[in-house]
Design a protein around this motif. Sequence first.
Motif, mmCIF file in Angstrom:
data_model
loop_
_atom_site.group_PDB
_atom_site.id
_atom_site.type_symbol
_atom_site.label_atom_id
_atom_site.label_comp_id
_atom_site.label_asym_id
_atom_site.label_seq_id
_atom_site.Cartn_x
_atom_site.Cartn_y
_atom_site.Cartn_z
ATOM 1 N N HIS A 1 -0.800 14.544 20.447
ATOM 2 C CA HIS A 1 -0.600 14.493 18.996
ATOM 3 C C HIS A 1 -1.294 15.683 18.352
ATOM 4 C CE1 HIS A 1 0.920 10.362 19.202
ATOM 5 N NE2 HIS A 1 0.020 10.199 20.148
ATOM 6 N N ARG A 2 -0.584 16.390 17.489
ATOM 7 C CA ARG A 2 -1.164 17.555 16.825
ATOM 8 C C ARG A 2 -1.908 17.175 15.551
ATOM 9 N NH1 ARG A 2 1.995 18.513 12.586
ATOM 10 N NH2 ARG A 2 4.173 17.926 12.686
ATOM 11 N N ASP A 3 -1.618 15.968 15.000
ATOM 12 C CA ASP A 3 -2.279 15.538 13.771
ATOM 13 C C ASP A 3 -2.411 14.023 13.757
ATOM 14 O OD1 ASP A 3 0.285 14.602 13.228
ATOM 15 O OD2 ASP A 3 0.520 15.724 11.374
ATOM 16 N N LEU A 4 -2.992 13.520 12.690
ATOM 17 C CA LEU A 4 -3.144 12.084 12.483
ATOM 18 C C LEU A 4 -2.598 11.763 11.105
ATOM 19 C CD1 LEU A 4 -4.256 9.221 13.056
ATOM 20 C CD2 LEU A 4 -6.500 10.058 12.259
ATOM 21 N N ASP A 5 -1.533 10.962 11.049
ATOM 22 C CA ASP A 5 -0.971 10.518 9.783
ATOM 23 C C ASP A 5 -1.693 9.260 9.339
ATOM 24 O OD1 ASP A 5 1.790 12.033 9.168
ATOM 25 O OD2 ASP A 5 1.550 11.822 11.338
ATOM 26 N N LEU A 6 -2.187 9.280 8.111
ATOM 27 C CA LEU A 6 -2.863 8.112 7.547
ATOM 28 C C LEU A 6 -2.256 7.758 6.198
ATOM 29 C CD1 LEU A 6 -6.622 8.937 8.264
ATOM 30 C CD2 LEU A 6 -5.152 7.322 9.494
ATOM 31 N N ILE A 7 -2.026 6.473 6.003
ATOM 32 C CA ILE A 7 -1.582 5.912 4.743
ATOM 33 C C ILE A 7 -2.837 5.389 4.048
ATOM 34 C CG2 ILE A 7 -0.132 4.132 3.693
ATOM 35 C CD1 ILE A 7 1.401 6.261 5.408
ATOM 36 N N HIS A 8 -2.957 5.607 2.733
ATOM 37 C CA HIS A 8 -4.140 5.108 2.028
ATOM 38 C C HIS A 8 -3.783 4.623 0.628
ATOM 39 C CE1 HIS A 8 -3.879 9.311 0.692
ATOM 40 N NE2 HIS A 8 -4.506 8.911 -0.405
ATOM 41 N N ARG A 9 -4.682 3.830 0.063
ATOM 42 C CA ARG A 9 -4.515 3.333 -1.302
ATOM 43 C C ARG A 9 -4.805 4.480 -2.268
ATOM 44 N NH1 ARG A 9 -4.396 -2.224 -1.720
ATOM 45 N NH2 ARG A 9 -4.899 -3.310 0.217
ATOM 46 N N ILE A 10 -3.884 4.726 -3.181
ATOM 47 C CA ILE A 10 -4.034 5.856 -4.099
ATOM 48 C C ILE A 10 -5.301 5.738 -4.942
ATOM 49 C CG2 ILE A 10 -2.622 4.944 -5.998
ATOM 50 C CD1 ILE A 10 -1.460 7.896 -6.144
ATOM 51 N N GLU A 11 -5.679 4.528 -5.317
ATOM 52 C CA GLU A 11 -6.874 4.367 -6.144
ATOM 53 C C GLU A 11 -8.160 4.670 -5.371
ATOM 54 O OE1 GLU A 11 -6.077 0.174 -4.551
ATOM 55 O OE2 GLU A 11 -4.856 1.867 -5.233
ATOM 56 N N GLN A 12 -8.082 4.681 -4.036
ATOM 57 C CA GLN A 12 -9.240 5.014 -3.217
ATOM 58 C C GLN A 12 -9.276 6.488 -2.820
ATOM 59 O OE1 GLN A 12 -9.039 2.295 0.106
ATOM 60 N NE2 GLN A 12 -9.935 0.624 -1.071
ATOM 61 N N GLU A 13 -8.307 7.266 -3.299
ATOM 62 C CA GLU A 13 -8.207 8.665 -2.878
ATOM 63 C C GLU A 13 -9.466 9.486 -3.164
ATOM 64 O OE1 GLU A 13 -4.278 10.487 -2.729
ATOM 65 O OE2 GLU A 13 -5.135 12.028 -4.033
ATOM 66 N N PRO A 14 -10.108 9.366 -4.329
ATOM 67 C CA PRO A 14 -11.331 10.149 -4.537
ATOM 68 C C PRO A 14 -12.415 9.839 -3.491
ATOM 69 C CG PRO A 14 -10.524 9.347 -6.637
ATOM 70 C CD PRO A 14 -9.708 8.664 -5.567
ATOM 71 N N LEU A 15 -12.571 8.571 -3.142
ATOM 72 C CA LEU A 15 -13.542 8.192 -2.112
ATOM 73 C C LEU A 15 -13.144 8.739 -0.754
ATOM 74 C CD1 LEU A 15 -15.968 6.550 -1.044
ATOM 75 C CD2 LEU A 15 -14.418 4.575 -0.894
ATOM 76 N N TRP B 1 -4.187 3.106 7.036
ATOM 77 C CA TRP B 1 -3.328 2.622 8.099
ATOM 78 C C TRP B 1 -2.809 3.829 8.869
ATOM 79 C CZ3 TRP B 1 -3.805 0.689 3.318
ATOM 80 C CH2 TRP B 1 -4.041 -0.683 3.186
ATOM 81 N N VAL B 2 -2.781 3.714 10.184
ATOM 82 C CA VAL B 2 -2.297 4.790 11.041
ATOM 83 C C VAL B 2 -0.771 4.766 11.042
ATOM 84 C CG1 VAL B 2 -2.352 5.772 13.368
ATOM 85 C CG2 VAL B 2 -4.365 4.570 12.468
ATOM 86 N N ALA B 3 -0.177 5.943 10.864
ATOM 87 C CA ALA B 3 1.283 6.075 10.840
ATOM 88 C C ALA B 3 1.684 7.175 11.822
ATOM 89 C CB ALA B 3 1.751 6.393 9.419
ATOM 90 N N GLY B 4 2.936 7.584 11.776
ATOM 91 C CA GLY B 4 3.401 8.685 12.624
ATOM 92 C C GLY B 4 3.246 8.375 14.099
ATOM 93 N N GLY B 5 3.070 9.422 14.887
ATOM 94 C CA GLY B 5 2.977 9.273 16.337
ATOM 95 C C GLY B 5 1.829 8.401 16.796
ATOM 96 N N TRP B 6 0.649 8.582 16.186
ATOM 97 C CA TRP B 6 -0.477 7.724 16.552
ATOM 98 C C TRP B 6 -0.205 6.282 16.170
ATOM 99 C CZ3 TRP B 6 -3.902 8.170 20.071
ATOM 100 C CH2 TRP B 6 -4.401 9.427 20.435
ATOM 101 N N GLY B 7 0.509 6.057 15.064
ATOM 102 C CA GLY B 7 0.859 4.697 14.673
ATOM 103 C C GLY B 7 1.773 4.038 15.697
ATOM 104 N N ILE B 8 2.707 4.800 16.230
ATOM 105 C CA ILE B 8 3.589 4.269 17.272
ATOM 106 C C ILE B 8 2.796 3.989 18.533
ATOM 107 C CG2 ILE B 8 5.513 4.880 18.803
ATOM 108 C CD1 ILE B 8 6.779 6.178 16.227
#
Length: 166
Positions: A40-54, A22-29
């Motif tokens: 925007h200097r970066d992209l904030d992303l929210i992710h499922r912790i169990e999917q982190e290795p992928l 999910w897009v968060a931060g400035g891009w999310g707004i």
Amino acid sequence: MFKANEVLRVLALLHSAGSDVWVAGGWGIDALVGKVTREHRDLDLIHRIEQEPLLIKTLETAGFIEKPAWPGRPVRFVMSDLNGLELDLHPLLFHSDGSAVQSADDHGGTFPYPADSFVAGLIEGVQVPCLSAAQQVYFHQGYEPSDRDRHDMAQLRDAFGITTHF
């Protein structure tokens, strides 16, 4: 600077690999209001912790590498590519009711994400998953805001008629 087409490319890459983000931060707004309102200097992303290795493997295959960040894990981590694109990645532990929590520190503190925090917005007319306006406002509390933060909250006030604390 992170451009809209690069955001869409990263989202498509992660989605095609099976990573929920999910897009968060400035891009999310900007996604919530449906238009790019600032650089925007970066992209904030929210992710499922169990999917982190992928997620990490997919991003590494695309040329991103993890770099030191503060605060770092378990709260967040940063990956960037050789072109200077920077991803600010926030792992969430989801509950069966659709709500989630993010680590807030090394001592067991958490940030809550109610189930209705996960919505959709538009970037360049493309529907993208993002955080709700209420969740964005929640995360913009408890610190001295920057000019970017003031700009972002003004966008939410104008678009949704909501109250923000600055």
